[in-house]
Design a protein around this motif. Structure first.
Motif, PDB file in Angstrom:
ATOM      1  N   ILE A  35       0.865  -1.175   0.000  1.00  0.00           N
ATOM      2  CA  ILE A  35       0.000   0.000   0.000  1.00  0.00           C
ATOM      3  C   ILE A  35       0.906   1.230   0.000  1.00  0.00           C
ATOM      4  O   ILE A  35       1.855   1.296   0.792  1.00  0.00           O
ATOM      5  CB  ILE A  35      -0.903  -0.022   1.251  1.00  0.00           C
ATOM      6  CG1 ILE A  35      -1.809  -1.253   1.227  1.00  0.00           C
ATOM      7  CG2 ILE A  35      -1.706   1.259   1.367  1.00  0.00           C
ATOM      8  CD1 ILE A  35      -2.726  -1.347   0.016  1.00  0.00           C
ATOM      9  N   LYS A  39       7.592   6.528   5.692  1.00  0.00           N
ATOM     10  CA  LYS A  39       7.914   6.884   7.075  1.00  0.00           C
ATOM     11  C   LYS A  39       7.348   8.254   7.436  1.00  0.00           C
ATOM     12  O   LYS A  39       7.440   9.198   6.643  1.00  0.00           O
ATOM     13  CB  LYS A  39       9.426   6.901   7.255  1.00  0.00           C
ATOM     14  CG  LYS A  39      10.057   5.543   7.027  1.00  0.00           C
ATOM     15  CD  LYS A  39      11.580   5.625   7.214  1.00  0.00           C
ATOM     16  CE  LYS A  39      12.240   4.372   6.686  1.00  0.00           C
ATOM     17  NZ  LYS A  39      12.885   4.548   5.380  1.00  0.00           N
ATOM     18  N   TYR A  75      11.151  -6.638  11.207  1.00  0.00           N
ATOM     19  CA  TYR A  75      11.918  -7.211  10.102  1.00  0.00           C
ATOM     20  C   TYR A  75      13.393  -7.196  10.510  1.00  0.00           C
ATOM     21  O   TYR A  75      13.777  -6.434  11.394  1.00  0.00           O
ATOM     22  CB  TYR A  75      11.783  -6.334   8.844  1.00  0.00           C
ATOM     23  CG  TYR A  75      10.410  -6.291   8.238  1.00  0.00           C
ATOM     24  CD1 TYR A  75       9.884  -7.396   7.569  1.00  0.00           C
ATOM     25  CD2 TYR A  75       9.642  -5.124   8.301  1.00  0.00           C
ATOM     26  CE1 TYR A  75       8.625  -7.345   6.989  1.00  0.00           C
ATOM     27  CE2 TYR A  75       8.386  -5.067   7.725  1.00  0.00           C
ATOM     28  CZ  TYR A  75       7.889  -6.185   7.075  1.00  0.00           C
ATOM     29  OH  TYR A  75       6.650  -6.138   6.511  1.00  0.00           O
ATOM     30  N   SER A 119       1.957  -6.334   6.119  1.00  0.00           N
ATOM     31  CA  SER A 119       0.787  -5.821   5.403  1.00  0.00           C
ATOM     32  C   SER A 119      -0.326  -6.849   5.253  1.00  0.00           C
ATOM     33  O   SER A 119      -1.419  -6.498   4.799  1.00  0.00           O
ATOM     34  CB  SER A 119       1.182  -5.354   3.992  1.00  0.00           C
ATOM     35  OG  SER A 119       2.140  -4.356   4.056  1.00  0.00           O
TER      36      SER A 119
HETATM   37  N1  LIG Z   1       4.727   1.861   2.138  1.00  0.00           N
HETATM   38  C1  LIG Z   1       4.593   0.691   2.726  1.00  0.00           C
HETATM   39  N2  LIG Z   1       5.569   0.238   3.562  1.00  0.00           N
HETATM   40  C2  LIG Z   1       5.371  -0.963   4.136  1.00  0.00           C
HETATM   41  C3  LIG Z   1       4.209  -1.735   3.894  1.00  0.00           C
HETATM   42  N3  LIG Z   1       4.319  -2.890   4.608  1.00  0.00           N
HETATM   43  C4  LIG Z   1       5.486  -2.866   5.268  1.00  0.00           C
HETATM   44  O1  LIG Z   1       5.922  -3.733   6.001  1.00  0.00           O
HETATM   45  N4  LIG Z   1       6.157  -1.679   4.976  1.00  0.00           N
HETATM   46  C5  LIG Z   1       7.438  -1.332   5.542  1.00  0.00           C
HETATM   47  C6  LIG Z   1       8.561  -1.343   4.558  1.00  0.00           C
HETATM   48  C7  LIG Z   1       9.538  -0.356   5.169  1.00  0.00           C
HETATM   49  O2  LIG Z   1      10.278  -1.018   6.183  1.00  0.00           O
HETATM   50  C8  LIG Z   1       8.602   0.659   5.822  1.00  0.00           C
HETATM   51  C9  LIG Z   1       8.271   1.827   4.937  1.00  0.00           C
HETATM   52  O3  LIG Z   1       9.406   2.462   4.657  1.00  0.00           O
HETATM   53  P1  LIG Z   1       9.824   2.952   3.183  1.00  0.00           P
HETATM   54  O4  LIG Z   1      11.266   2.708   3.068  1.00  0.00           O
HETATM   55  O5  LIG Z   1       8.927   2.393   2.157  1.00  0.00           O
HETATM   56  O6  LIG Z   1       9.433   4.446   3.409  1.00  0.00           O
HETATM   57  P2  LIG Z   1       9.836   5.774   2.655  1.00  0.00           P
HETATM   58  O7  LIG Z   1       8.956   5.869   1.433  1.00  0.00           O
HETATM   59  O8  LIG Z   1       9.719   6.864   3.673  1.00  0.00           O
HETATM   60  O9  LIG Z   1      11.303   5.460   2.185  1.00  0.00           O
HETATM   61  P3  LIG Z   1      12.669   6.239   2.159  1.00  0.00           P
HETATM   62  O10 LIG Z   1      12.339   7.683   1.937  1.00  0.00           O
HETATM   63  O11 LIG Z   1      13.320   5.948   3.484  1.00  0.00           O
HETATM   64  O12 LIG Z   1      13.368   5.574   1.007  1.00  0.00           O
HETATM   65  O13 LIG Z   1       7.379  -0.030   6.084  1.00  0.00           O
HETATM   66  C10 LIG Z   1       3.204  -1.248   3.032  1.00  0.00           C
HETATM   67  O14 LIG Z   1       2.155  -1.871   2.767  1.00  0.00           O
HETATM   68  N5  LIG Z   1       3.453  -0.027   2.464  1.00  0.00           N
END
Ligand SMILES: Nc1nc2c([nH]c(=O)n2[C@H]2C[C@H](O)[C@@H](COP(=O)(O)OP(=O)(O)OP(=O)(O)O)O2)c(=O)[nH]1
Length: 131
Positions: A35, A39, A75, A119
């Motif tokens: 989805i 952060k 994780y 998720s």
């Molecule tokens: N966006 C999103 N993140 C998820 C889902 N499920 C899940 O475990 N996550 C986790 C993955 C990452 O550890 C964290 C979201 O961090 P991200 O790295 O995608 O966030 P961000 O867009 O702020 O990334 P960045 O600026 O640090 O690159 O949440 C989901 O459904 N959507």
């Protein structure tokens, strides 16, 4: 234990389909579908976070509605707390800006993809809300 990473997610449903995005091949959880969201930045409300992430990742302007739920998961790369909200598309056409790919999934095709473990309860909840 390391602190939880707070993550805001926006569940956008349009014409009985939900917007899902694919994670990039580099970085944690590569290639999994999810989805859109990200952060929560320092000083940001969840609503502002979700609206910012939807605009940055897929170019959609959304309004943020009711909360769907909150889920925590650890994780190897860190522990997250996901805050998921129902959203409504206000303007824009979704396009893959900061994501590898995206699709509008109906109930059946939602289950054909792989998602991060954290998720899975959310995906079930969304599926049960789709016709
Ligand atoms: N966006 C999103 N993140 C998820 C889902 N499920 C899940 O475990 N996550 C986790 C993955 C990452 O550890 C964290 C979201 O961090 P991200 O790295 O995608 O966030 P961000 O867009 O702020 O990334 P960045 O600026 O640090 O690159 O949440 C989901 O459904 N959507």
């Amino acid at each position: 234990m390391a602190r939880l990473i707070e993550v805001g997610l926006g569940v956008v449903i349009d014409s009985e389909r939900v917007l899902v995005t694919q994670r990039k091949p580099d970085g944690p959880l590569p290639g999994l579908w999810e989805i859109p969201g990200g952060k929560v930045e320092r000083g940001e409300t969840h609503e502002v976070c979700v609206r910012r992430e939807l605009m940055e990742e897929v170019g959609l302007e959304v309004s943020v509605g009711a909360i769907i739920g909150v889920w925590e998961h650890a994780y190897p790369h860190g522990a997250v707390r996901l805050w998921a909200y129902w959203c409504r598309r206000l303007s824009g056409e979704a396009r893959a800006i900061e994501v590898a790919d995206l699709t509008w999934a109906d109930r059946l095709s939602l289950h054909e993809r792989s998602y991060p473990e954290a998720s899975l309860p959310l995906i079930s909840e969304i599926a049960s809300a789709l016709p």
